[in-house]
Design an enzyme around this catalytic site. Structure first.
Site, PDB file in Angstrom:
ATOM      1  N   CYS A   2       0.858  -1.176   0.000  1.00  0.00           N
ATOM      2  CA  CYS A   2       0.000   0.000   0.000  1.00  0.00           C
ATOM      3  C   CYS A   2       0.895   1.228   0.000  1.00  0.00           C
ATOM      4  O   CYS A   2       2.104   1.114   0.179  1.00  0.00           O
ATOM      5  CB  CYS A   2      -0.874   0.005   1.241  1.00  0.00           C
ATOM      6  SG  CYS A   2      -1.821  -1.513   1.419  1.00  0.00           S
ATOM      7  N   ARG A  27       1.553   1.465  -5.933  1.00  0.00           N
ATOM      8  CA  ARG A  27       1.788   0.518  -4.836  1.00  0.00           C
ATOM      9  C   ARG A  27       0.523  -0.247  -4.458  1.00  0.00           C
ATOM     10  O   ARG A  27       0.573  -1.203  -3.686  1.00  0.00           O
ATOM     11  CB  ARG A  27       2.297   1.260  -3.605  1.00  0.00           C
ATOM     12  CG  ARG A  27       3.567   2.029  -3.816  1.00  0.00           C
ATOM     13  CD  ARG A  27       3.973   2.745  -2.557  1.00  0.00           C
ATOM     14  NE  ARG A  27       4.348   1.822  -1.516  1.00  0.00           N
ATOM     15  CZ  ARG A  27       5.566   1.329  -1.341  1.00  0.00           C
ATOM     16  NH1 ARG A  27       6.530   1.705  -2.149  1.00  0.00           N
ATOM     17  NH2 ARG A  27       5.824   0.487  -0.383  1.00  0.00           N
ATOM     18  N   TRP A  72      -3.738  -1.977  -1.404  1.00  0.00           N
ATOM     19  CA  TRP A  72      -3.702  -3.270  -2.092  1.00  0.00           C
ATOM     20  C   TRP A  72      -4.145  -4.285  -1.040  1.00  0.00           C
ATOM     21  O   TRP A  72      -3.444  -4.528  -0.066  1.00  0.00           O
ATOM     22  CB  TRP A  72      -2.295  -3.582  -2.584  1.00  0.00           C
ATOM     23  CG  TRP A  72      -2.207  -4.819  -3.418  1.00  0.00           C
ATOM     24  CD1 TRP A  72      -2.444  -4.925  -4.757  1.00  0.00           C
ATOM     25  CD2 TRP A  72      -1.846  -6.126  -2.988  1.00  0.00           C
ATOM     26  NE1 TRP A  72      -2.250  -6.211  -5.173  1.00  0.00           N
ATOM     27  CE2 TRP A  72      -1.886  -6.979  -4.097  1.00  0.00           C
ATOM     28  CE3 TRP A  72      -1.495  -6.679  -1.748  1.00  0.00           C
ATOM     29  CZ2 TRP A  72      -1.586  -8.339  -4.039  1.00  0.00           C
ATOM     30  CZ3 TRP A  72      -1.201  -8.025  -1.679  1.00  0.00           C
ATOM     31  CH2 TRP A  72      -1.246  -8.835  -2.811  1.00  0.00           C
ATOM     32  N   ASN A  97       0.779   0.585   6.060  1.00  0.00           N
ATOM     33  CA  ASN A  97       1.274  -0.269   4.980  1.00  0.00           C
ATOM     34  C   ASN A  97       2.027  -1.411   5.638  1.00  0.00           C
ATOM     35  O   ASN A  97       2.937  -1.168   6.436  1.00  0.00           O
ATOM     36  CB  ASN A  97       2.206   0.536   4.072  1.00  0.00           C
ATOM     37  CG  ASN A  97       2.966  -0.340   3.105  1.00  0.00           C
ATOM     38  OD1 ASN A  97       2.478  -1.410   2.707  1.00  0.00           O
ATOM     39  ND2 ASN A  97       4.158   0.080   2.718  1.00  0.00           N
ATOM     40  N   GLY A  98       1.659  -2.659   5.328  1.00  0.00           N
ATOM     41  CA  GLY A  98       2.338  -3.811   5.929  1.00  0.00           C
ATOM     42  C   GLY A  98       1.319  -4.836   6.375  1.00  0.00           C
ATOM     43  O   GLY A  98       0.159  -4.800   5.944  1.00  0.00           O
ATOM     44  N   GLU A 481      10.439 -14.324 -19.233  1.00  0.00           N
ATOM     45  CA  GLU A 481      10.122 -12.927 -18.961  1.00  0.00           C
ATOM     46  C   GLU A 481       9.051 -12.406 -19.943  1.00  0.00           C
ATOM     47  O   GLU A 481       8.139 -11.677 -19.539  1.00  0.00           O
ATOM     48  CB  GLU A 481      11.413 -12.092 -19.055  1.00  0.00           C
ATOM     49  CG  GLU A 481      11.262 -10.607 -18.892  1.00  0.00           C
ATOM     50  CD  GLU A 481      10.636 -10.165 -17.572  1.00  0.00           C
ATOM     51  OE1 GLU A 481      10.450 -10.998 -16.664  1.00  0.00           O
ATOM     52  OE2 GLU A 481      10.285  -8.989 -17.475  1.00  0.00           O
ATOM     53  N   LYS A 485       5.412 -10.944 -18.787  1.00  0.00           N
ATOM     54  CA  LYS A 485       4.924  -9.613 -19.198  1.00  0.00           C
ATOM     55  C   LYS A 485       3.540  -9.739 -19.819  1.00  0.00           C
ATOM     56  O   LYS A 485       2.648  -8.983 -19.498  1.00  0.00           O
ATOM     57  CB  LYS A 485       5.869  -8.942 -20.209  1.00  0.00           C
ATOM     58  CG  LYS A 485       7.173  -8.422 -19.706  1.00  0.00           C
ATOM     59  CD  LYS A 485       7.097  -7.185 -18.861  1.00  0.00           C
ATOM     60  CE  LYS A 485       6.998  -7.536 -17.406  1.00  0.00           C
ATOM     61  NZ  LYS A 485       8.227  -7.718 -16.691  1.00  0.00           N
ATOM     62  N   GLU A 488       0.830 -10.718 -17.251  1.00  0.00           N
ATOM     63  CA  GLU A 488       0.660  -9.701 -16.215  1.00  0.00           C
ATOM     64  C   GLU A 488      -0.209  -8.521 -16.680  1.00  0.00           C
ATOM     65  O   GLU A 488      -1.046  -8.039 -15.927  1.00  0.00           O
ATOM     66  CB  GLU A 488       2.068  -9.194 -15.859  1.00  0.00           C
ATOM     67  CG  GLU A 488       2.165  -8.252 -14.712  1.00  0.00           C
ATOM     68  CD  GLU A 488       3.622  -7.909 -14.404  1.00  0.00           C
ATOM     69  OE1 GLU A 488       4.485  -8.026 -15.302  1.00  0.00           O
ATOM     70  OE2 GLU A 488       3.893  -7.513 -13.264  1.00  0.00           O
ATOM     71  N   HIS A 504       8.430 -33.048 -24.770  1.00  0.00           N
ATOM     72  CA  HIS A 504       8.228 -33.809 -23.539  1.00  0.00           C
ATOM     73  C   HIS A 504       6.883 -33.478 -22.890  1.00  0.00           C
ATOM     74  O   HIS A 504       6.673 -33.802 -21.723  1.00  0.00           O
ATOM     75  CB  HIS A 504       9.387 -33.551 -22.567  1.00  0.00           C
ATOM     76  CG  HIS A 504      10.713 -33.974 -23.130  1.00  0.00           C
ATOM     77  ND1 HIS A 504      11.054 -35.294 -23.308  1.00  0.00           N
ATOM     78  CD2 HIS A 504      11.758 -33.249 -23.612  1.00  0.00           C
ATOM     79  CE1 HIS A 504      12.265 -35.366 -23.857  1.00  0.00           C
ATOM     80  NE2 HIS A 504      12.708 -34.139 -24.054  1.00  0.00           N
ATOM     81  N   LYS A 603       3.014  -2.752  -7.316  1.00  0.00           N
ATOM     82  CA  LYS A 603       4.405  -2.643  -7.732  1.00  0.00           C
ATOM     83  C   LYS A 603       5.364  -3.290  -6.733  1.00  0.00           C
ATOM     84  O   LYS A 603       6.139  -4.161  -7.090  1.00  0.00           O
ATOM     85  CB  LYS A 603       4.740  -1.157  -7.916  1.00  0.00           C
ATOM     86  CG  LYS A 603       6.159  -0.905  -8.408  1.00  0.00           C
ATOM     87  CD  LYS A 603       6.308  -1.315  -9.840  1.00  0.00           C
ATOM     88  CE  LYS A 603       7.712  -1.123 -10.361  1.00  0.00           C
ATOM     89  NZ  LYS A 603       7.939  -1.889 -11.589  1.00  0.00           N
TER      90      LYS A 603
HETATM   91  O1  M6R Z   1      11.046  -5.106  -6.650  1.00  0.00           O
HETATM   92  P1  M6R Z   1      11.411  -6.530  -7.048  1.00  0.00           P
HETATM   93  O2  M6R Z   1      12.303  -6.584  -8.221  1.00  0.00           O
HETATM   94  O3  M6R Z   1      11.965  -7.295  -5.873  1.00  0.00           O
HETATM   95  O4  M6R Z   1      10.032  -7.183  -7.424  1.00  0.00           O
HETATM   96  C1  M6R Z   1       9.964  -8.542  -7.743  1.00  0.00           C
HETATM   97  C2  M6R Z   1       8.680  -8.866  -8.469  1.00  0.00           C
HETATM   98  O5  M6R Z   1       7.572  -8.585  -7.655  1.00  0.00           O
HETATM   99  C3  M6R Z   1       8.538  -8.072  -9.777  1.00  0.00           C
HETATM  100  O6  M6R Z   1       9.640  -8.251 -10.599  1.00  0.00           O
HETATM  101  C4  M6R Z   1       7.279  -8.515 -10.525  1.00  0.00           C
HETATM  102  O7  M6R Z   1       7.403  -9.831 -10.959  1.00  0.00           O
HETATM  103  C5  M6R Z   1       7.005  -7.557 -11.690  1.00  0.00           C
HETATM  104  N1  M6R Z   1       5.709  -6.968 -11.561  1.00  0.00           N
HETATM  105  C6  M6R Z   1       7.037  -8.220 -13.024  1.00  0.00           C
HETATM  106  O8  M6R Z   1       6.837  -7.312 -14.055  1.00  0.00           O
END
Ligand code: M6R
Length: 608
Positions: A2, A27, A72, A97-98, A481, A485, A488, A504, A603
C-alpha cells in the site's frame, strides 16, 4: 504494497495528500482514503477504486493536518469499509502499509474490552490499541509507542488524533517510510515520489523509528526510544522523472527509457579502460577473493534476470551459480556454503520475500552478500555488505521493464569482474566486452525502432486466450520474462519453455489457435531451435519469431518474422527482451486493460 502519505502544514493539505496518493497509486489501487482534523473532528473520505474517485468526493474537505492511504487488499476485500484510514471512536485515525501477523489475538482481546470493529482489516487493531493507551493518559506519541510494542509483523504507519491538531506521528518497521521537510510544514510518505511536488529534502527512517512531527519541528526516536538524528538528504529524483510526459503509459515511457537507463547504469565503466571490483563496494575485492560460488535470490522479473546471469557466470567466469525463487528459498532447508556470494536482486529493494530470503541466508551462515537494486536506501541495500545501484530511475509501471535490463547490465559487470579475478578474462577480451557494453544503449535504441511493426503484430493477439513462449539457453529466461509480461498486463495465459522441452509434453497444446512466440538469436543453438520450430509448424501452430539478422528463418504461411539487428553475443538477452516488452504492451492496449495498474497486482510486494 500500500502507499501512505501524511502532512502537517499551515495551509490546506488535502491537495497535497491527493497528489501524493496519485503518485503512490502504483503501490496499490483497489481503494483509497484520507482523513483530516478540522474543528476538533476527524473528517474522513474513502472510496473503492482509484484515487481519482477519492479526489471527486474530497473537493469540499479542508484541513492543515491529515493522513491518506491507497490500498492493495490483504485482509478483507476491497471495499469502502476496509479502506484506510481506520478510526477508533472518532478520536484516533491510522493509515498502515504492511501486515500485522498477530492481529487476530489482539482483536479478540480488544473486542473483549468493548471495542467494536468496523472492518475486516488487520490495521484496525492498531487504531484501537493506540486509542486504549491514549485514553488511559498517555500522549499520542506514548500511546503509539506502547501499541507498537504489541505488534508482530511489518508496518509503516501514520497516526493523528482529533483533539491534537498540532501533532502527526509516523513510524516504521519492515515497510518503507521517509519524512519530507518543508518550511513550516512536514510530511511523510512510503516513497519520495509522493513528496516531490512539496519538497526534496528528506530523511529516510530506520526500522524501529517513531517520529513526532509538528509544523516547525520534528523529533525521531529509535527502537529503544532514544532521540536520534538521521541524515537529511536532498533527493536527486527530479519531479519530471516521475511524470508521464508525452507517453500514454508509464510502461511505454519506461520501455523507451532503456537506452538512457542502461547508459547511466554503465557510467562507472563507460569511461574506464578496465572493470574493477570496487564498483560493487569498497569491500568487494576482499569478498570476491574469498568466494567459490554464487547464490542468487529474487522474485518475478528479478528472478528471470538471475537465471540469465547463471549462464554468464558459469560460462564466462567459470563460477558455479544457483538461482532460487526467494519465496521458496526462505522456507527451504538448504545446505549453506559460507563461501558463496549471496546476490539479492530487486527493483524496489523492499520485496518481503527477498528480504526474508536474505535474512534466512544470513541465519544459515552466509556472510558475503551483495544487493543489486534500483532504489538507494532500500532495505535490501542496507542489509547487504556489497551493493550495486542500477540507475534505471523510478519505475512506476507495475510491469518491470527498465529495471530488468539494467539488472542484466549489472550482472554482466559482476560476471566480468569475477572472470577477471579468476584469470578467465584476458585484457583483450575485456576490451571487447567493454566495447559491446558501450555500444549497448545504441543497440537498444535500434530494437526500439521495431515498435510500429510490433504494434501491428499485436493486433493478431487480442483474440487469443493462450500463448507459448520458446527460447533456448541464455534466451530461455527471456522467454519466461516475455510470458510473464504478457500474462501480467494483457491477462492472456502464457507459458514459457526451453524449446527442446516441447516434445516432452507441451507440444500437446499446440494447434492453430496457439500462438508460439520464439526468441531466435543467431547463436550456437540456432539449428536446434529451428528443428523445434518445425515441430510446432508441423502441428499447425502459428509461429512469431524474433530472429537476429542472418538466421535465415523464412517468413511463410504460419511463420511471422520480426527482424532483429545482428546478433549481440552475450548481451543478446538484453536486446531480445525489448520486443517482448513491446509486444505485451501493445497486446494489452488492444485488450484495453489497465496497463500500468493491472488487476490484482501492485508494484512493490512488501507483504508475504
Ligand atoms: O522489486 P522486485 O524486483 O523485488 O520485485 C519482484 C517482483 O515482484 C517483480 O519483478 C514482478 O514480478 C514484476 N511486476 C514483473 O513485471
Amino acid at each position: 504494497m500500500c502507499g501512505i502519505v501524511g502532512a502537517i502544514a499551515q495551509r490546506n493539505i488535502v491537495p497535497i495528500l491527493l497528489e501524493g496518493l496519485q503518485r503512490l497509486e502504483y503501490r496499490g489501487y483497489d481503494s483509497a482514503g484520507l482523513v483530516v482534523v478540522s474543528e476538533g473532528q476527524l473528517t474522513r473520505m474513502r472510496s473503492t477504486g482509484r484515487v481519482a474517485e477519492l479526489s471527486n468526493i474530497s473537493a469540499d474537505i479542508q484541513g492543515t493536518i491529515g493522513i491518506a492511504h491507497t490500498r492493495w487488499a490483504t485482509h478483507g476485500v476491497p471495499s469502502e469499509r476496509n479502506a484506510h484510514p481506520h478510526m477508533s471512536r472518532d478520536l484516533i485515525a491510522v493509515v498502515h502499509n504492511g501486515i500485522i501477523e498477530n492481529y487476530e489475538a489482539i482483536r479478540t482481546r480488544l473486542v473483549a474490552g468493548g471495542y467494536e470493529f468496523a472492518s475486516d482489516t488487520d490495521t484496525e487493531v492498531i487504531a484501537h490499541l493506540i486509542h486504549s493507551h491514549y485514553v488511559n493518559g498517555k500522549t499520542l506519541l506514548g500511546a503509539t509507542q506502547a501499541a507498537l510494542t504489541e505488534l508482530v509483523g511489518a508496518y509503516a504507519i501514520g497516526v493523528i488524533a482529533s483533539d491534537n491538531p498540532d501533532q502527526l506521528i509516523c513510524a516504521r518497521r519492515g515497510s518503507p517510510l521517509l519524512m519530507g521537510i518543508g518550511i513550516g510544514e512536514n510530511f511523510f510518505a512510503s516513497d519520495v515520489s509522493a513528496l516531490l511536488p512539496v519538497t526534496n529534502k528528506v530523511v529516510y527512517l530506520e526500522d524501529g523509528d517513531v517520529v513526532e512531527m509538528g509544523r516547525q519541528s520534528y523529533r525521531i526516536r529509535d527502537a529503544a526510544g532514544e532521540i536520534v538524528a538521521r541524515p537529511v538528504q536532498f533527493s536527486e529524483i527530479s519531479n519530471e522523472s516521475v511524470q508521464l510526459g508525452n507517453y500514454r503509459h508509464y510502461m511505454q515511457k519506461e520501455i523507451h527509457e532503456q537506452p538512457r537507463a542502461i547508459a547511466d547504469t554503465l557510467e562507472s565503466v563507460s569511461n574506464s579502460h578496465s572493470i574493477v571490483p570496487g564498483i560493487f563496494g569498497a569491500e568487494a575485492a576482499a569478498c570476491f577473493a574469498d568466494i567459490d560460488s554464487i547464490l542468487i535470490l529474487a522474485c518475478g522479473t528479478s528472478y528471470h534476470a538471475g537465471l540469465v546471469a547463471r549462464y554468464w557466470l558459469e560460462e564466462i567466469a567459470g563460477i558455479q551459480c544457483t538461482v532460487e525463487i526467494a519465496s521458496e528459498y526462505r522456507y527451504r532447508t538448504s545446505v549453506a556454503n559460507p563461501r558463496a556470494l549471496v546476490v539479492v536482486l530487486s527493483q524496489s529493494g523492499e520485496t518481503a520475500d527477498t528480504q526474508a530470503a536474505l535474512s534466512h541466508a544470513k541465519s544459515l551462515g552466509h556472510v558475503h552478500t551483495l544487493a543489486i537494486c534500483n532504489v538507494p536506501e532500500s532495505a535490501l541495500v542496507r542489509q547487504s555488505k556489497l551493493r550495486f545501484l542500477t540507475r534505471a530511475g523510478p519505475e512506476i509501471g507495475v510491469a518491470s521493464t527498465k529495471a530488468f535490463t539494467t539488472q542484466l547490465v549489472a550482472l554482466f559487470l559482476l560476471t566480468l569482474v569475477l572472470a577477471k579475478l579468476r584469470g578467465r578474462l584476458t585484457a583483450e577480451v575485456e576490451q571487447l566486452h567493454l566495447h559491446s557494453l558501450r555500444h549497448l544503449p545504441a543497440a537498444t535504441q535500434k530494437v526500439l525502432d521495431l515498435e510500429p511493426q510490433i504494434a501491428k503484430l499485436a493486433e493478431q493477439f487480442a483474440c487469443k486466450r493462450h500463448a507459448l513462449f520458446l527460447g533456448r539457453g541464455l534466451h530461455y529466461p527471456i522467454a519466461l520474462e516475455g510470458a510473464l509480461k504478457l500474462k501480467e498486463i494483457s491477462y492472456i495465459h502464457a507459458e514459457a519453455y526451453p524449446a527442446g522441452e516441447l516434445k516432452h509434453g507441451p507440444l500437446a497444446l499446440v494447434d492453430k489457435d496457439m500462438p508460439v512466440i520464439s526468441v531466435a538469436p543467431n547463436d550456437m543453438l540456432l539449428e536446434k531451435l529451428k528443428s523445434n520450430l518445425h515441430e510446432v509448424r508441423a502441428r499447425g501452430g502459428e509461429l512469431y519469431v524474433f530472429a537476429d539478422a542472418g538466421t535465415h528463418i523464412r517468413e511463410e504461411e504460419g511463420v511471422h518474422i520480426m527482424q532483429m539487428p545482428e546478433h549481440a553475443g552475450f548481451l543478446s538477452p538484453i536486446l531480445h527482451t525489448i520486443p517482448l516488452q513491446l509486444l505485451a504492451y501493445y497486446v494489452a492496449l488492444q485488450k484495453g486493460t489497465d496497463v500500468d495498474k493491472p488487476r490484482n497486482l501492485a508494484k512493490s510486494v512488501t507483504v508475504e
